[in-house]
Design a protein around this motif. Structure first.
Motif: not given
Length: 125
Positions: A36, A118-120, A22, A38, A93-95, A115, A6
């Motif tokens: 997605w 993650g990105t914040q 992603c 979170r 945090m988004y995954y 998976w 991500e």
């Protein structure tokens, strides 16, 4: 093993926009579902939006419907999430995830076996 990476997270003020990406290390054309998720601090993982890759059908959690949009670029093996009109409660945090172990629309993590890290996303008021 296919990897998901991500990017695109960051800090914005309420009302702002972000686009998450992603990137998959290999084709995900055979994957039934992509999504997605979170996780906000102190809260459980939440399914934000899912996509059935065969039908193109999407399911959004009520809190983001009309503000977030998911789409996929098959040629680039990349899944996107456009987030508009961001709110502080979107912070987390988004995954991204891929899989097919159950109904895509369920928003349940068990459906997905791949998976990203993650990105914040941080939204300030």
């Amino acid at each position: 093993q296919v990897q998901l990476v991500e990017s695109g997270g960051g800090s914005v003020q309420a009302g702002g926009s972000l686009r998450l990406s992603c990137a998959a290390s290999a084709t995900l054309l055979s994957t039934n579902c992509m999504a997605w998720f979170r996780q906000a601090p102190g809260k459980e993982l939440e399914g934000v939006v899912s996509m059935n890759t065969y039908s193109g059908g999407t399911t959004y959690v009520d809190s983001v419907r009309g503000r977030f949009t998911i789409w996929r670029d098959n040629a680039a093996n990349t899944l996107y999430l456009q987030m508009n009109s961001l709110k502080p409660e979107d912070t987390g945090m988004y995954y991204c995830a891929a899989g097919g172990g159950g109904p895509c629309w369920s928003g349940r993590a068990y459906v997905y076996n791949l998976w990203g890290q993650g990105t914040q996303v941080t939204v300030s008021s």
